[in-house]
Write a protein that holds these residues in place. Sequence first.
Motif, mmCIF file in Angstrom:
data_model
loop_
_atom_site.group_PDB
_atom_site.id
_atom_site.type_symbol
_atom_site.label_atom_id
_atom_site.label_comp_id
_atom_site.label_asym_id
_atom_site.label_seq_id
_atom_site.Cartn_x
_atom_site.Cartn_y
_atom_site.Cartn_z
ATOM 1 N N LYS A 280 0.753 -1.203 -0.036
ATOM 2 C CA LYS A 280 -0.050 0.052 -0.143
ATOM 3 C C LYS A 280 0.947 1.182 -0.256
ATOM 4 N N ASP A 281 2.058 1.232 0.167
ATOM 5 C CA ASP A 281 3.286 2.227 0.361
ATOM 6 C C ASP A 281 3.867 2.296 -1.353
ATOM 7 N N GLU A 282 3.317 3.265 -1.878
ATOM 8 C CA GLU A 282 3.958 3.652 -3.130
ATOM 9 C C GLU A 282 5.275 3.896 -3.355
ATOM 10 N N ASP A 283 5.965 4.265 -2.255
ATOM 11 C CA ASP A 283 7.337 4.751 -2.232
ATOM 12 C C ASP A 283 8.100 3.494 -1.744
ATOM 13 N N ALA A 284 7.460 2.484 -1.516
ATOM 14 C CA ALA A 284 8.335 1.120 -0.877
ATOM 15 C C ALA A 284 9.441 0.887 -1.942
ATOM 16 N N PRO A 285 10.768 0.624 -1.438
ATOM 17 C CA PRO A 285 11.919 0.050 -2.288
ATOM 18 C C PRO A 285 11.535 -0.801 -3.277
ATOM 19 N N ILE A 286 10.638 -2.027 -2.704
ATOM 20 C CA ILE A 286 10.362 -3.160 -3.538
ATOM 21 C C ILE A 286 9.777 -2.751 -4.759
ATOM 22 N N PHE A 287 9.230 -1.570 -5.056
ATOM 23 C CA PHE A 287 8.697 -1.186 -6.417
ATOM 24 C C PHE A 287 9.623 -0.838 -7.417
ATOM 25 N N GLN A 288 11.004 -0.560 -6.838
ATOM 26 C CA GLN A 288 12.198 -0.317 -7.740
ATOM 27 C C GLN A 288 12.673 -1.278 -8.511
ATOM 28 N N VAL A 289 12.625 -2.604 -7.959
ATOM 29 C CA VAL A 289 12.790 -3.775 -8.723
ATOM 30 C C VAL A 289 11.566 -4.750 -9.046
ATOM 31 N N ALA A 290 10.543 -4.215 -8.972
ATOM 32 C CA ALA A 290 9.446 -5.055 -9.480
ATOM 33 C C ALA A 290 9.245 -5.030 -10.699
ATOM 34 N N ASP A 291 8.680 -5.871 -11.501
ATOM 35 C CA ASP A 291 8.176 -5.825 -12.809
ATOM 36 C C ASP A 291 6.656 -5.609 -12.862
ATOM 37 N N ILE A 292 6.037 -5.841 -11.924
ATOM 38 C CA ILE A 292 4.801 -5.487 -11.796
ATOM 39 C C ILE A 292 4.549 -5.191 -10.457
ATOM 40 N N GLY A 293 3.822 -3.980 -10.343
ATOM 41 C CA GLY A 293 3.624 -3.342 -8.983
ATOM 42 C C GLY A 293 2.268 -2.997 -8.699
ATOM 43 N N LEU A 294 1.680 -3.186 -7.537
ATOM 44 C CA LEU A 294 0.225 -2.947 -7.495
ATOM 45 C C LEU A 294 0.289 -2.240 -5.983
ATOM 46 N N VAL A 295 -0.317 -1.066 -5.833
ATOM 47 C CA VAL A 295 -0.262 -0.181 -4.772
ATOM 48 C C VAL A 295 -1.893 -0.568 -4.228
ATOM 49 N N ALA A 296 -1.954 -1.276 -3.311
ATOM 50 C CA ALA A 296 -3.228 -1.648 -2.773
ATOM 51 C C ALA A 296 -2.965 -2.249 -1.365
ATOM 52 N N ASP A 297 -4.118 -2.242 -0.769
ATOM 53 C CA ASP A 297 -4.094 -2.917 0.470
ATOM 54 C C ASP A 297 -4.098 -4.508 0.267
ATOM 55 N N LEU A 298 -3.302 -4.936 0.736
ATOM 56 C CA LEU A 298 -2.805 -6.680 0.648
ATOM 57 C C LEU A 298 -4.175 -7.421 0.866
ATOM 58 N N PHE A 299 -4.894 -6.795 2.042
ATOM 59 C CA PHE A 299 -5.735 -7.709 2.732
ATOM 60 C C PHE A 299 -7.109 -7.637 1.915
ATOM 61 N N LYS A 300 -7.098 -6.717 0.765
ATOM 62 C CA LYS A 300 -8.106 -6.871 -0.152
ATOM 63 C C LYS A 300 -7.755 -7.309 -1.562
ATOM 64 N N ALA A 301 -6.515 -6.972 -1.846
ATOM 65 C CA ALA A 301 -6.020 -7.366 -3.129
ATOM 66 C C ALA A 301 -5.882 -8.646 -3.220
ATOM 67 N N VAL A 302 -4.984 -9.369 -2.336
ATOM 68 C CA VAL A 302 -4.597 -10.807 -2.369
ATOM 69 C C VAL A 302 -5.927 -11.967 -2.347
ATOM 70 N N PRO A 303 -6.717 -11.813 -1.498
ATOM 71 C CA PRO A 303 -7.923 -12.565 -1.636
ATOM 72 C C PRO A 303 -8.707 -12.487 -2.943
ATOM 73 N N GLU A 304 -8.751 -11.288 -3.605
ATOM 74 C CA GLU A 304 -9.489 -11.117 -4.687
ATOM 75 C C GLU A 304 -8.596 -11.920 -5.738
ATOM 76 N N LEU A 305 -7.252 -11.584 -5.824
ATOM 77 C CA LEU A 305 -6.218 -12.300 -6.713
ATOM 78 C C LEU A 305 -6.609 -13.788 -6.603
ATOM 79 N N THR A 306 -6.625 -14.401 -5.343
ATOM 80 C CA THR A 306 -6.593 -15.645 -5.283
ATOM 81 C C THR A 306 -7.915 -16.376 -5.421
ATOM 82 N N GLY A 307 -9.105 -15.482 -5.329
ATOM 83 C CA GLY A 307 -10.633 -15.881 -5.912
ATOM 84 C C GLY A 307 -10.493 -16.033 -7.475
ATOM 85 N N LYS A 308 -9.857 -15.189 -8.293
ATOM 86 C CA LYS A 308 -9.721 -15.116 -9.809
ATOM 87 C C LYS A 308 -8.964 -16.338 -10.254
ATOM 88 N N ILE A 309 -8.084 -16.882 -9.337
ATOM 89 C CA ILE A 309 -7.300 -18.098 -10.161
ATOM 90 C C ILE A 309 -7.997 -19.218 -10.029
#
Length: 310
Positions: A280-309
Motif C-alpha cells: 500500500k506504500d507507493e514509495d516502498a523500495p520493492i517497487f524499484q525492482v518489481a516488474d509488476i507493482g500494485l499499490v493496494a491494501d493487500l488484505f483486499k487485493a490478495v484474496p481477490e487475486l486468489t479468488g480469480k485463479i
Amino acid sequence: MKTLVWVEHDNASVKDATLSAVTAAASMGDVDLLVAGKGVRAVAEQAANIEPARKVLLADDAAYEHALPENLAPLVVGLMQGYDAFVVPATTTGKNVAPRVAALLDVMQLSEIISVEGRKTFTRTIYAGNAVATVESHDAKLVVTVRGTAFDKAAANGGSAAIEDVSGPGDAGTSRFVSAEIARSERPELTSAKIIVSGGRALKDAATFDEVITPLAEKLGAGVGASRAAVDAGYVPNDFQVGQTGKIVAPEVYFAIGISGAIQHLAGMKDSKTIIAINKDEDAPIFQVADIGLVADLFKAVPELTGKIR
C-alpha cells in the motif's frame, strides 16, 4: 584443471543445488563428483548420470551419514592431492564444509561465485548484491562455493561416469549427530520452486499470514517465503526466510506481498525472472525492482487475486 564437486543429497537423491555447482565446475575444467554417506550407492548411481561428470567417488561410511563437516573435511582434504579445486553449492551444509576444507588446506575460500572468468578468476557479489567484485586466487588449490541461482543446472541424465569406492579417516570424534527435526511440506522447497509467494511484516501475525498467503500459494503450486521481519516476528519458521541471511532464490515468478524491500531481502530474490509486488506504500523500495507493482491494501487485493485463479 581438475575439480572435485561435493554432491549434496538427502540419502535418497541428489539435491538440485549440486547441479548448479557442477555447471560452475565444468567451466573450470574436468569434473569428478564426491558422494559421501552411509548406504548411498543409489545416490552415487544417480550422480553418475550427471553430465559432464567423469567419475564418481563413493565414500560409504557411517561417519559420513549425516554430513558432519568435521568428518567430511578430512575426507575431502585426503582426496585433494589429485585435484586443483574443490567446489560445493553455497547451501547451509555446503557453507559448513567448505571453510573447514580451506582451513585444512591453508588456502583462501572463494565464496558464492556468480561466474567463472578464468582459470582462477571469478566474480561474486558484495554489499548485499549492489556491487560485483572480480577476485583472483594465487593459491595452489581452490575451495569454491557456488551461488546456485547464478548458474544453469547441469543435465541430470545422459552421463555415464564410473563409480569408484574411496575411504577416508572416518569419525573424527569431535562432533556427533543427535537428532534432526525436519519440516515436511507438500509445497515446493524454496530454492527449487518455480513460483514463490512471500509475505512481510505487514501480515500482522502468524494466523493472518497463513490466511492470506497460503491459499494463493496453494492455487499457484508455489513455495512460501517470508521477509526477515516476518520471520523475526514469529509468523513463520526460519526455513521460510528469503534474503541475504536466508535463502537465495531466483524463481520464474516471485510475489512480494507486504514486503517493503529492505536491502537484505532484495539480495536474496532480485534475480527472479518476474517480480510482482503488492504494497500500500507507493514509495516502498520493492517497487524499484518489481516488474509488476500494485499499490493496494493487500488484505483486499490478495484474496481477490486468489479468488480469480482457477
